[in-house]
Design an enzyme around this catalytic site. Structure first.
Site, PDB file in Angstrom:
ATOM      1  N   CYS A 143       0.874  -1.276   0.013  1.00 37.21           N
ATOM      2  CA  CYS A 143       0.041  -0.061   0.013  1.00 37.21           C
ATOM      3  C   CYS A 143       0.986   1.162   0.102  1.00 37.21           C
ATOM      4  O   CYS A 143       2.124   1.196   0.283  1.00 37.21           O
ATOM      5  CB  CYS A 143      -1.108   0.037   1.238  1.00 37.21           C
ATOM      6  SG  CYS A 143      -1.759  -1.487   1.420  1.00 37.21           S
TER       7      CYS A 143
ATOM      8  N   ARG B 267       1.749   1.495  -5.874  1.00 38.88           N
ATOM      9  CA  ARG B 267       1.991   0.577  -4.839  1.00 38.88           C
ATOM     10  C   ARG B 267       0.623  -0.289  -4.533  1.00 38.88           C
ATOM     11  O   ARG B 267       0.795  -1.023  -3.759  1.00 38.88           O
ATOM     12  CB  ARG B 267       2.435   1.233  -3.484  1.00 38.88           C
ATOM     13  CG  ARG B 267       3.513   1.939  -3.869  1.00 38.88           C
ATOM     14  CD  ARG B 267       4.052   3.003  -2.463  1.00 38.88           C
ATOM     15  NE  ARG B 267       4.110   1.745  -1.440  1.00 38.88           N
ATOM     16  CZ  ARG B 267       5.669   1.248  -1.024  1.00 38.88           C
ATOM     17  NH1 ARG B 267       6.531   1.719  -1.929  1.00 38.88           N
ATOM     18  NH2 ARG B 267       5.606   0.357   0.072  1.00 38.88           N
TER      19      ARG B 267
ATOM     20  N   TRP C 108      -3.616  -2.148  -1.508  1.00 37.42           N
ATOM     21  CA  TRP C 108      -3.461  -3.401  -2.247  1.00 37.42           C
ATOM     22  C   TRP C 108      -4.002  -4.340  -1.134  1.00 37.42           C
ATOM     23  O   TRP C 108      -2.992  -4.635  -0.215  1.00 37.42           O
ATOM     24  CB  TRP C 108      -2.128  -3.368  -2.659  1.00 37.42           C
ATOM     25  CG  TRP C 108      -1.746  -4.486  -3.660  1.00 37.42           C
ATOM     26  CD1 TRP C 108      -1.924  -4.671  -4.982  1.00 37.42           C
ATOM     27  CD2 TRP C 108      -1.536  -5.912  -3.126  1.00 37.42           C
ATOM     28  NE1 TRP C 108      -1.781  -5.771  -5.382  1.00 37.42           N
ATOM     29  CE2 TRP C 108      -1.195  -6.884  -4.273  1.00 37.42           C
ATOM     30  CE3 TRP C 108      -1.281  -6.440  -1.748  1.00 37.42           C
ATOM     31  CZ2 TRP C 108      -1.098  -8.050  -4.186  1.00 37.42           C
ATOM     32  CZ3 TRP C 108      -0.681  -7.967  -1.965  1.00 37.42           C
ATOM     33  CH2 TRP C 108      -0.616  -8.657  -3.188  1.00 37.42           C
TER      34      TRP C 108
ATOM     35  N   ASN D  16       0.630   0.275   6.174  1.00 37.96           N
ATOM     36  CA  ASN D  16       1.180  -0.567   5.137  1.00 37.96           C
ATOM     37  C   ASN D  16       1.752  -1.651   5.697  1.00 37.96           C
ATOM     38  O   ASN D  16       2.743  -1.516   6.336  1.00 37.96           O
ATOM     39  CB  ASN D  16       2.110   0.294   4.175  1.00 37.96           C
ATOM     40  CG  ASN D  16       2.970  -0.418   3.170  1.00 37.96           C
ATOM     41  OD1 ASN D  16       2.273  -1.724   2.720  1.00 37.96           O
ATOM     42  ND2 ASN D  16       4.021  -0.208   2.718  1.00 37.96           N
ATOM     43  N   GLY D  17       1.474  -2.802   5.184  1.00 41.04           N
ATOM     44  CA  GLY D  17       2.096  -4.387   6.008  1.00 41.04           C
ATOM     45  C   GLY D  17       1.339  -5.252   6.060  1.00 41.04           C
ATOM     46  O   GLY D  17       0.003  -5.149   5.654  1.00 41.04           O
TER      47      GLY D  17
ATOM     48  N   GLU E 288      11.434 -13.389 -19.252  1.00 41.23           N
ATOM     49  CA  GLU E 288      11.152 -11.707 -18.983  1.00 41.23           C
ATOM     50  C   GLU E 288       9.893 -11.353 -20.120  1.00 41.23           C
ATOM     51  O   GLU E 288       9.123 -10.723 -19.576  1.00 41.23           O
ATOM     52  CB  GLU E 288      12.254 -10.975 -19.112  1.00 41.23           C
ATOM     53  CG  GLU E 288      11.872  -9.518 -18.664  1.00 41.23           C
ATOM     54  CD  GLU E 288      11.379  -9.273 -17.457  1.00 41.23           C
ATOM     55  OE1 GLU E 288      10.956  -9.804 -16.577  1.00 41.23           O
ATOM     56  OE2 GLU E 288      11.140  -8.094 -17.282  1.00 41.23           O
TER      57      GLU E 288
ATOM     58  N   LYS F 111       6.333 -10.279 -19.013  1.00 35.40           N
ATOM     59  CA  LYS F 111       5.719  -8.685 -19.259  1.00 35.40           C
ATOM     60  C   LYS F 111       4.284  -8.678 -19.755  1.00 35.40           C
ATOM     61  O   LYS F 111       3.535  -8.016 -19.747  1.00 35.40           O
ATOM     62  CB  LYS F 111       6.773  -7.962 -20.281  1.00 35.40           C
ATOM     63  CG  LYS F 111       7.795  -7.383 -19.645  1.00 35.40           C
ATOM     64  CD  LYS F 111       7.946  -6.269 -18.794  1.00 35.40           C
ATOM     65  CE  LYS F 111       7.723  -6.712 -17.349  1.00 35.40           C
ATOM     66  NZ  LYS F 111       8.836  -7.021 -16.341  1.00 35.40           N
TER      67      LYS F 111
ATOM     68  N   GLU G 214       1.787  -9.816 -17.249  1.00 36.68           N
ATOM     69  CA  GLU G 214       1.436  -8.879 -16.205  1.00 36.68           C
ATOM     70  C   GLU G 214       0.540  -7.926 -16.846  1.00 36.68           C
ATOM     71  O   GLU G 214      -0.500  -7.399 -16.034  1.00 36.68           O
ATOM     72  CB  GLU G 214       2.697  -7.989 -15.805  1.00 36.68           C
ATOM     73  CG  GLU G 214       3.638  -8.844 -15.049  1.00 36.68           C
ATOM     74  CD  GLU G 214       4.850  -8.030 -14.598  1.00 36.68           C
ATOM     75  OE1 GLU G 214       5.348  -7.757 -15.652  1.00 36.68           O
ATOM     76  OE2 GLU G 214       4.625  -7.494 -13.490  1.00 36.68           O
TER      77      GLU G 214
ATOM     78  N   HIS H 276       9.945 -31.052 -25.414  1.00 36.83           N
ATOM     79  CA  HIS H 276       9.785 -32.146 -24.044  1.00 36.83           C
ATOM     80  C   HIS H 276       8.470 -31.767 -23.459  1.00 36.83           C
ATOM     81  O   HIS H 276       8.198 -31.981 -22.324  1.00 36.83           O
ATOM     82  CB  HIS H 276      10.655 -32.003 -23.116  1.00 36.83           C
ATOM     83  CG  HIS H 276      12.199 -32.451 -23.733  1.00 36.83           C
ATOM     84  ND1 HIS H 276      12.693 -33.672 -23.999  1.00 36.83           N
ATOM     85  CD2 HIS H 276      13.392 -31.620 -24.228  1.00 36.83           C
ATOM     86  CE1 HIS H 276      13.592 -33.712 -24.506  1.00 36.83           C
ATOM     87  NE2 HIS H 276      14.288 -32.237 -24.525  1.00 36.83           N
TER      88      HIS H 276
ATOM     89  N   LYS I 224       3.645  -2.594  -7.157  1.00 38.30           N
ATOM     90  CA  LYS I 224       5.006  -2.255  -7.426  1.00 38.30           C
ATOM     91  C   LYS I 224       5.957  -2.822  -6.557  1.00 38.30           C
ATOM     92  O   LYS I 224       7.240  -3.476  -6.963  1.00 38.30           O
ATOM     93  CB  LYS I 224       5.403  -0.739  -7.829  1.00 38.30           C
ATOM     94  CG  LYS I 224       6.784  -0.380  -8.300  1.00 38.30           C
ATOM     95  CD  LYS I 224       6.777  -0.466  -9.769  1.00 38.30           C
ATOM     96  CE  LYS I 224       8.173  -0.442 -10.126  1.00 38.30           C
ATOM     97  NZ  LYS I 224       8.361  -1.206 -11.348  1.00 38.30           N
TER      98      LYS I 224
END
Ligand code: F6R
Length: 615
Positions: free
Chosen positions: A2, A27, A75, A101-102, A488, A492, A495, A511, A610
Site C-alpha cells: 500500500c 503501490r 493493495w 502498509n504491511g 522476462e 511482461k 502482467e 519435451h 510495484k
C-alpha cells in the site's frame, strides 16, 4: 504494497495528499482514503473503492479543509477491496484515524482480546486492530498518543508503516515503521511530509529521514522531528538529501509511464555506467568491489536471490559470472530460499537483486544469508531503501524512479550492473584476458546507442500488436543468454495484457510445450546470431511444422529467418552476453502495445503492485 502519505504544516493538506497518493498509486490501487482534521477540529475520513480518481470524485463537495492529514492507497491483503476495508480506519471513539502498509501477523489474537473488552470493529482488515489497540491503551493507561503507540507496537508482530492522527491534538502526526518503508520529509517552515517513498515529498523538500525498523516518530508542527525506538529510547534521525527531479516523476508527454521508461533505457544505462566506466571505455571501477575486493574475489560460490523480473536478471548474472569469473552461481527465488534451509558457507557471496529494495521475500533471504555468515551484496534501484541498508555493500543501478508496475528500465539496469560486476571480478581474478576485457567494456559502453536503434522498431511493433490481441496463450523461446529474456518477455505480457504466456529454453519445447502449438499460438523466438543460432532455426522449423505463427527477433542482415518466420524484428548486433540488453526492448514494446490494444491500464495492471512488501 500500500502507499501511505501524510502532511502537517501551514498549507491545505488535501491537495498535497491527493497528489502524493497519485505518485504512490503504483503501490496499490484497489481503494483509497484520506483523513483530515479541519479548523473546527473535526476528524473527517473519506474512503472509496477504486483508484485515487474515484476518491477525488467522492470527496467533491465535501469538507476537505485542514492542514493536517494522512492518506492511503490500498493493495488488499486482508479483506476485499471496499470502502469499508479501505484506510484510514477510525478508532472506536472516532478520536484517532490510522493508515497502515504491511501485515499484522498476530492480528487475530489482538482482535480477540479487544473484542472481549467490548470493542467493535468496522472492517475485516488486520490494520484496524492497530488503531483499536492504540486507543484502548491510551484510554486505559491515560497515555498520550506517542506513548500509547510505543506500548501498542511492543505487542504487535508483523510488518508495518503506520501514521495516526489524533483529533484532540491536531498539530501532530505519530508514525512508525517495522519492515515496511517510511520516509519523513522536513519542510522549511517546521512542516512535515511523510510517505512510503520519497516521490510524493520530492516536490516540497529535498531533506528527508528514512525511518529505521523499530522507529516511532512524532511530527509536531514547528518542532524538531522526535524519534524513539520501541523501548522509548531517543534515536537521532539522520537527515539525507534526496536527488529526485520532478521530471522523473511525470510522464513527460508519453501516454503511460511504462512507455516512457522503455524509451528512457539508453539514457538510464548511460547513467548507470557514468562514473563507473572511464572515458576511454576500457576500465570499470566499482567502489563496492574495491572496498570488499578480497571477500568478492575469493568467493567460493555466488548465490543470487531475487523475485520476478529481478530473478530473471539474476539468471543472466549467473551466466555472466560463471563464464567470465569461473565461480559457480546459483539463482534462487528469494521466497523459496528463505524457507528451504539452504546450505550457506561463510565464503559464499550472496547477491540480492531488487528494484524497489523493499521486497519482503528478498529481505528475508538476506537476513537468512547474513545469519549464516555469508557476505551479502545488494543490487538495487531505490536509494535509501531497506535492501541497500541491510546488505554489507552493493551497487545502485541509478536508473531513476520506475513507476510503471511492469519493470523495464530497472531490469536492463540490473543486467548492466551484473555485466560490470562480472567483468570487474573476472579482471581481478585474472579469468579474462586483458584485451578481451577491454573489448567487452568498450562494447558495453556502446549498448545505449544500440538500444536506441532497437527502439526504432517501436512503430513496426505497434502495427504488429493488434494481430496478437486475440491470443489466449503465447510461447517465448530463447537459448543461452536469451533464455531469461524469453522468461522476462512472457512475464511482461502476462502482467499487463493478461494473456497467458510461457517462457522456455527453445530446445526444451519438444519435451512438452510443443503439444500446445497450433495456428492460434503465437511463438516469439529470440533468434539472434550467436553460437546456438542454427539450433534455434531447427526449433523454429519444429514450430512451423505444427502450424505455429512465429515472430523472430533476429540480428540485422539475417536473410534466412525472413523466409522462415511470419514476422521478423531486426536488432543491432552485439556480443552474445550483452544481447539481453537489446533483445528485451522489442519484447517490452510488444507487451506494451498488445496491452494498449486490449484497452488495459498498462501502468496499473490488476492485482499487482510495484513493491511487494508482504510475503
Ligand atoms: C515484474 C515485476 C516484478 C518484480 C518483483 C521483484 O515486472 O516488476 O516481478 O520484479 O516483484 O521486485 P523488486 O525488484 O522490487 O524486488
Amino acid at each position: 504494497m500500500c502507499g501511505i502519505v501524510g502532511y502537517i504544516g501551514q498549507r491545505k493538506a488535501y491537495p498535497i495528499l491527493i497528489k502524493g497518493l497519485q505518485r504512490l498509486e503504483y503501490r496499490g490501487y484497489d481503494s483509497a482514503g484520506v483523513a483530515l482534521i479541519d479548523e473546527q477540529q473535526h476528524l473527517n475520513v473519506y474512503k472509496a473503492k477504486g483508484k485515487v480518481a474515484d476518491l477525488e470524485a467522492y470527496c467533491e463537495g465535501k469538507d476537505t479543509g485542514g492542514s493536517v492529514g494522512i492518506a492511503h492507497t490500498r493493495w488488499a491483503t486482508h479483506g476485499e477491496p471496499s470502502s469499508q476495508n479501505a484506510h484510514p480506519h477510525y478508532s472506536a471513539s472516532g478520536r484517532l484515524a490510522l493508515i497502515h502498509n504491511g501485515i499484522i501477523e498476530n492480528y487475530a489474537t489482538l482482535k480477540e482480546n479487544l473484542v472481549a473488552r467490548g470493542i467493535a470493529f468496522r472492517s475485516v482488515t488486520d490494520s484496524e486492530v492497530l488503531v483499536q489497540l492504540v486507543e484502548y491503551i491510551m484510554v486505559s493507561n491515560g497515555l498520550e498518543l506517542y506513548e500509547a503507540v510505543q506500548v501498542a507496537l511492543r505487542q504487535v508482530i508483523g510488518a508495518y508503516a503506520i501514521a495516526i492522527l489524533d483529533r484532540e491534538h491536531p498539530s501532530q502526526i505519530v508514525c512508525a515503521r517495522q519492515s515496511s518503508p517510511l520516509v519523513v520529509g522536513l519542510g522549511a517552515e517546521g512542516d512535515f511530509y511523510l510517505a512510503s517513498d520519497a516521490s510524493p515529498i520530492a516536490e516540497y523538500t529535498d531533506r528527508v529521514v528514512y525511518l529505521n525498523d523499530g522507529d516511532i516518530a512524532l511530527l509536531r508542527l514547528g518542532d524538531e522531528l522526535h524519534v524513539v525506538n520501541l523501548s522509548g529510547e531517543a534515536r537521532h534521525p539522520k537527515v539525507k538529501q534526496i536527488d529526485v527531479t520532478l521530471g522523473q516523476l511525470e510522464k513527460g508527454g508519453y501516454p503511460y509511464f511504462m512507455l516512457k521508461e522503455i524509451f528512457e533505457q539508453p539514457a538510464c544505462l548511460r547513467d548507470c555506467m557514468r562514473g563507473r566506466i572511464n572515458v576511454d571505455a576500457d576500465r570499470i571501477t566499482l567502489s563496492a568491489v574495491i572496498d570488499y575486493r578480497d571477500k568478492l574475489v575469493a568467493a567460493r560460490r555466488v548465490i543470487i536471490v531475487a523475485c520476478g523480473t529481478s530473478w530473471h536478471a539474476g539468471l543472466i548474472g549467473k551466466q555472466l559470472i560463471e563464464s567470465l569469473c569461473r565461480i559457480p552461481v546459483e539463482v534462487e527465488y528469494a521466497s523459496e530460499f528463505r524457507y528451504r534451509d539452504p546450505v550457506i558457507y561463510p565464503d559464499d557471496v550472496v547477491i540480492a537483486i531488487s528494484q524497489s529494495g523493499e521486497t519482503a521475500d528478498t529481505l528475508a533471504a538476506i537476513e537468512q544469508a547474513r545469519s549464516a555468515g555469508a557476505f551479502v551484496f545488494g543490487i538495487c534501484n531505490a536509494i535509501g531503501a531497506s535492501i541497500p541498508r541491510q546488505t554489507q555493500t552493493g551497487v545502485y543501478i541509478h536508473v531513476g524512479p520506475e513507476i510503471g508496475v511492469a519493470s523495464t528500465k530497472a531490469f536492463t539496469g540490473q543486467v548492466t550492473v551484473l555485466c560490470m560486476l562480472a567483468l570487474t571480478l573476472a579482471n581481478e581474478r585474472r579469468t579474462i584476458a586483458g584485451d578481451v576485457y577491454k573489448e567487452m567494456v568498450a562494447e558495453l559502453v556502446r549498448i545505449p546507442e544500440k538500444m536506441e536503434l532497437a527502439l526504432k522498431a517501436n512503430e513496426q511493433i505497434e502495427r504488429l500488436a493488434p494481430i496478437f490481441t486475440y491470443a489466449h496463450n503465447c510461447l517465448y523461446l530463447g537459448r543461452g543468454y536469451n533464455y531469461p529474456v524469453a522468461l522476462e518477455g512472457a512475464l511482461k505480457l502476462k502482467e499487463i495484457s493478461y494473456i497467458h504466456a510461457e517462457g522456455y529454453p527453445a530446445a526444451e519445447m519438444k519435451h512438452g510445450p510443443i503439444a500446445l502449438i497450433d495456428s492460434e499460438m503465437p511463438v516469439f523466438v529470440i533468434a539472434t546470431r550467436d553460437k546456438l543460432y542454427d539450433k534455434v532455426v531447427s526449433n523454429i522449423e519444429e514450430v512451423r511444422a505444427r502450424g505455429g505463427r512465429v515472430v523472430a527477433l533476429v540480428t540485422e542482415g539475417d536473410t534466412q529467418m525472413a523466409k522462415l518466420a511470419d514476422h521478423i524484428i531486426c536488432l543491432p548486433d552485439t556480443m552474445e552476453c550483452f544481447q539481453p540488453l537489446i533483445a528485451s526492448i522489442p519484447l517490452q514494446l510488444l507487451a506494451y502495445h498488445i496491452a494498449v490494444c486490449k484497452g488495459k491500464d498498462v501502468d496499473r495492471p490488476r492485482n499487482l503492485a510495484k513493491s511487494v512488501t508482504v510475503e
